[in-house]
Write an enzyme that holds these catalytic residues in place. Structure first.
Site, PDB file in Angstrom:
ATOM      1  N   GLY A  21       0.696  -1.317  -0.094  1.00 48.21           N
ATOM      2  CA  GLY A  21       0.295  -0.388   0.151  1.00 48.21           C
ATOM      3  C   GLY A  21       1.120   1.546   0.064  1.00 48.21           C
ATOM      4  CE1 TYR A 227      -8.134   3.492   9.657  1.00 50.82           C
ATOM      5  CE2 TYR A 227      -9.085   5.829   8.486  1.00 50.82           C
ATOM      6  CZ  TYR A 227      -8.268   5.399   8.775  1.00 50.82           C
ATOM      7  OH  TYR A 227      -7.373   5.318   7.595  1.00 50.82           O
ATOM      8  CE  LYS A 231      -5.485   6.491  10.602  1.00 49.01           C
ATOM      9  NZ  LYS A 231      -4.155   6.358  10.143  1.00 49.01           N
ATOM     10  CB  THR A 268      -4.324   0.659  -0.517  1.00 50.88           C
ATOM     11  OG1 THR A 268      -5.227   1.201   0.936  1.00 50.88           O
ATOM     12  CG2 THR A 268      -3.481   1.882  -0.374  1.00 50.88           C
ATOM     13  CG  ASP A 269      -5.079  -5.081   0.259  1.00 52.03           C
ATOM     14  OD1 ASP A 269      -5.122  -5.650  -0.772  1.00 52.03           O
ATOM     15  OD2 ASP A 269      -4.262  -5.710   0.706  1.00 52.03           O
TER      16      ASP A 269
HETATM   17  N1  LIG Z   1      -6.188   3.980   1.431  1.00 49.01           N
HETATM   18  C1  LIG Z   1      -6.662   5.727   2.045  1.00 49.01           C
HETATM   19  O1  LIG Z   1      -7.686   5.909   1.301  1.00 49.01           O
HETATM   20  C2  LIG Z   1      -6.086   6.156   2.499  1.00 49.01           C
HETATM   21  C3  LIG Z   1      -6.401   7.168   3.388  1.00 49.01           C
HETATM   22  C4  LIG Z   1      -6.423   7.943   4.569  1.00 49.01           C
HETATM   23  C5  LIG Z   1      -5.753   7.597   5.434  1.00 49.01           C
HETATM   24  N2  LIG Z   1      -4.650   6.230   5.332  1.00 49.01           N
HETATM   25  C6  LIG Z   1      -3.729   5.442   5.994  1.00 49.01           C
HETATM   26  O2  LIG Z   1      -2.596   5.486   4.952  1.00 49.01           O
HETATM   27  C7  LIG Z   1      -1.617   4.617   6.147  1.00 49.01           C
HETATM   28  C8  LIG Z   1      -1.163   3.301   4.781  1.00 49.01           C
HETATM   29  O3  LIG Z   1      -2.873   2.409   4.597  1.00 49.01           O
HETATM   30  P1  LIG Z   1      -2.790   2.115   3.416  1.00 49.01           P
HETATM   31  O4  LIG Z   1      -4.305   2.315   2.897  1.00 49.01           O
HETATM   32  O5  LIG Z   1      -1.423   1.815   2.372  1.00 49.01           O
HETATM   33  O6  LIG Z   1      -3.530   0.564   4.506  1.00 49.01           O
HETATM   34  P2  LIG Z   1      -2.867  -1.113   3.678  1.00 49.01           P
HETATM   35  O7  LIG Z   1      -2.839  -0.905   2.343  1.00 49.01           O
HETATM   36  O8  LIG Z   1      -3.760  -1.828   4.186  1.00 49.01           O
HETATM   37  O9  LIG Z   1      -1.484  -1.405   4.462  1.00 49.01           O
HETATM   38  C9  LIG Z   1      -1.477  -1.175   6.184  1.00 49.01           C
HETATM   39  C10 LIG Z   1      -0.331  -1.308   6.501  1.00 49.01           C
HETATM   40  O10 LIG Z   1      -0.486  -1.871   7.595  1.00 49.01           O
HETATM   41  C11 LIG Z   1       0.307  -2.149   8.124  1.00 49.01           C
HETATM   42  N3  LIG Z   1       0.478  -2.491   9.935  1.00 49.01           N
HETATM   43  C12 LIG Z   1      -1.405  -2.897  10.390  1.00 49.01           C
HETATM   44  N4  LIG Z   1      -0.811  -3.320  11.828  1.00 49.01           N
HETATM   45  C13 LIG Z   1       0.779  -3.765  11.637  1.00 49.01           C
HETATM   46  C14 LIG Z   1       1.446  -3.586  12.894  1.00 49.01           C
HETATM   47  N5  LIG Z   1       0.489  -3.849  14.570  1.00 49.01           N
HETATM   48  N6  LIG Z   1       2.196  -3.621  12.574  1.00 49.01           N
HETATM   49  C15 LIG Z   1       3.520  -2.993  12.215  1.00 49.01           C
HETATM   50  N7  LIG Z   1       1.937  -3.254  10.309  1.00 49.01           N
HETATM   51  C16 LIG Z   1       0.709  -3.485  10.399  1.00 49.01           C
HETATM   52  C17 LIG Z   1      -0.573  -3.715   6.943  1.00 49.01           C
HETATM   53  O11 LIG Z   1       0.741  -4.687   7.100  1.00 49.01           O
HETATM   54  P3  LIG Z   1       0.381  -6.191   6.539  1.00 49.01           P
HETATM   55  O12 LIG Z   1       0.050  -6.224   5.567  1.00 49.01           O
HETATM   56  O13 LIG Z   1       1.484  -7.454   7.345  1.00 49.01           O
HETATM   57  O14 LIG Z   1      -1.381  -5.919   7.461  1.00 49.01           O
HETATM   58  C18 LIG Z   1      -0.227  -3.259   5.913  1.00 49.01           C
HETATM   59  O15 LIG Z   1       1.948  -3.043   5.950  1.00 49.01           O
HETATM   60  C19 LIG Z   1      -2.829   4.098   7.346  1.00 49.01           C
HETATM   61  O16 LIG Z   1      -2.108   4.562   8.106  1.00 49.01           O
HETATM   62  C20 LIG Z   1      -4.482   4.403   6.783  1.00 49.01           C
HETATM   63  O17 LIG Z   1      -5.188   4.764   7.737  1.00 49.01           O
HETATM   64  C21 LIG Z   1      -4.912   5.741   4.248  1.00 49.01           C
END
Ligand SMILES: NC(=O)c1ccc[n+]([C@@H]2O[C@H](COP(=O)([O-])OP(=O)(O)OC[C@H]3O[C@@H](n4cnc5c(N)ncnc54)[C@H](OP(=O)(O)O)[C@@H]3O)[C@@H](O)[C@H]2O)c1
Length: 311
Positions: A21, A227, A231, A268-269
């Site tokens: 992601g 969630y 945040k 992303t996932d």
């Molecule tokens: N996607 C969006 O639209 C969006 C919008 C606003 C904010 N965000 C923020 O962006 C950030 C990245 O999100 P993403 O969209 O890239 O999500 P993602 O693809 O689900 O990736 C999340 C990552 O966090 C890791 N993770 C979860 N729990 C963990 C733990 N206990 N220790 C270490 N690593 C852990 C996951 O590892 P595993 O692969 O092992 O599960 C994965 O590498 C997050 O903070 C999310 O809240 C995303």
């Protein structure tokens, strides 16, 4: 050479949740810009596979180390390794997070609804189960995980004239407008009210309401409450941390910038591959703030897709 470049190949950046992601792309972009990057992931296999994939793309200034942000021992081992291998770090990107979402199978099956549609096309909180175990896991990873990793790594952070940086990946879902209570919004908007104890107590109250299944009329967000609360808390923590770090620094010890960012609505996932931006575009919004020229970097602020915004 980029005239705003303040870093070199000895500038060390640590990224949590770097195996996929946005986090994976942040690692890639920081390495591509010439920093030394520590990609961390809770799963050793997923983390080393991610590292290998980046190496195959010609990026060699990357290292992998396991890190589960909810595990105190794992955090301590990472901190000791960074200290021994690099003597410290300059940039920390707290990216790892979970959604905390549990679907109501009964509702989903009865309405024959697509899960991504349920998450992002429906306004109400219908179709989700809010239960204590997943709510706690979400708060533990997204808020306490950041706090504990930061506490362990701050002593290794190297303040400098260019400014060391802590970037907390927050969310538009952490903006105060998602709270149903104006009083709570006002309390959280006022930095003078904020302390770690205040934030922890707020989350204890939220989790206790989840445990008793009495969320209504308390001011909590209607949809994705765990969630969003994680945040909201992370944004508030960013402001408190920026203030406390500032107090501890002397004019000669260099600077530390602490900010939080919304990367955008990214496929992303976490979003079931729904969204407006690619992971590359979302990561670029994080990297932009991590690498701001020191003269342009505020501290204790929230950036929405690369631009300063209201909490
Ligand atoms: N996607 C969006 O639209 C969006 C919008 C606003 C904010 N965000 C923020 O962006 C950030 C990245 O999100 P993403 O969209 O890239 O999500 P993602 O693809 O689900 O990736 C999340 C990552 O966090 C890791 N993770 C979860 N729990 C963990 C733990 N206990 N220790 C270490 N690593 C852990 C996951 O590892 P595993 O692969 O092992 O599960 C994965 O590498 C997050 O903070 C999310 O809240 C995303």
């Amino acid at each position: 050479m980029d005239s705003t470049r303040w870093w070199d190949d000895e500038t060390v950046a640590v990224v949590t949740g770097g195996n996929k992601g946005i986090g994976l792309e942040v690692c890639k972009q920081l390495a591509d810009k010439g920093l030394t990057v520590v990609l961390t992931a809770r799963d050793e296999r997923r983390g080393s596979d991610a590292l290998l994939a980046l190496r195959k793309q010609g990026l060699h200034n990357l290292h992998f180390h396991p890190l589960d942000v909810t595990d105190a021992d794992s955090i301590a081992v990472l901190a000791a390794w960074i200290s021994q291998k690099f003597g410290g770090l300059d940039v920390l990107v707290n990216n790892a997070a979970v959604s905390g979402v549990v679907f109501d199978e009964h509702y989903v099956n009865n309405n024959n609804i697509d899960l991504a549609d349920l998450m992002f096309k429906q306004e109400t909180g219908e179709g989700f189960i809010i239960e204590y175990k997943s709510a706690k896991a979400c708060i533990d990873a997204n808020y306490y995980g950041v706090k504990h990793v930061t506490e362990a790594l701050i002593p290794l952070l190297r303040p400098s004239s260019q400014g060391a940086r802590i970037i907390n990946v927050g969310s538009n879902y952490g903006q105060l407008s998602h709270l149903q209570s104006t009083k709570l919004q006002q309390e959280l908007a006022n930095l003078d009210n904020l302390s770690e104890a205040f934030i922890d107590k707020l989350l204890d109250t939220y989790l206790s309401d989840v445990k008793c299944q009495s969320l209504e009329g308390k001011g909590w967000p209607l949809k994705f409450p765990s969630y969003k609360m994680s945040k909201v808390a992370l944004h508030a923590y960013t402001r408190v941390l920026a203030r406390e770090v500032e107090k501890k620094l002397s004019p000669t010890s260099g600077r530390v910038f602490v900010n939080c960012v919304h990367p955008g609505f990214v496929r992303t996932d976490l979003t079931r591959l729904t969204g407006e931006l690619s992971s590359q575009e979302g990561a670029a919004n994080v990297v932009k703030i991590a690498l701001l020229p020191p003269e342009d970097s505020p501290s204790g602020q929230f950036f929405y897709e690369g631009n300063l915004a209201m909490f």
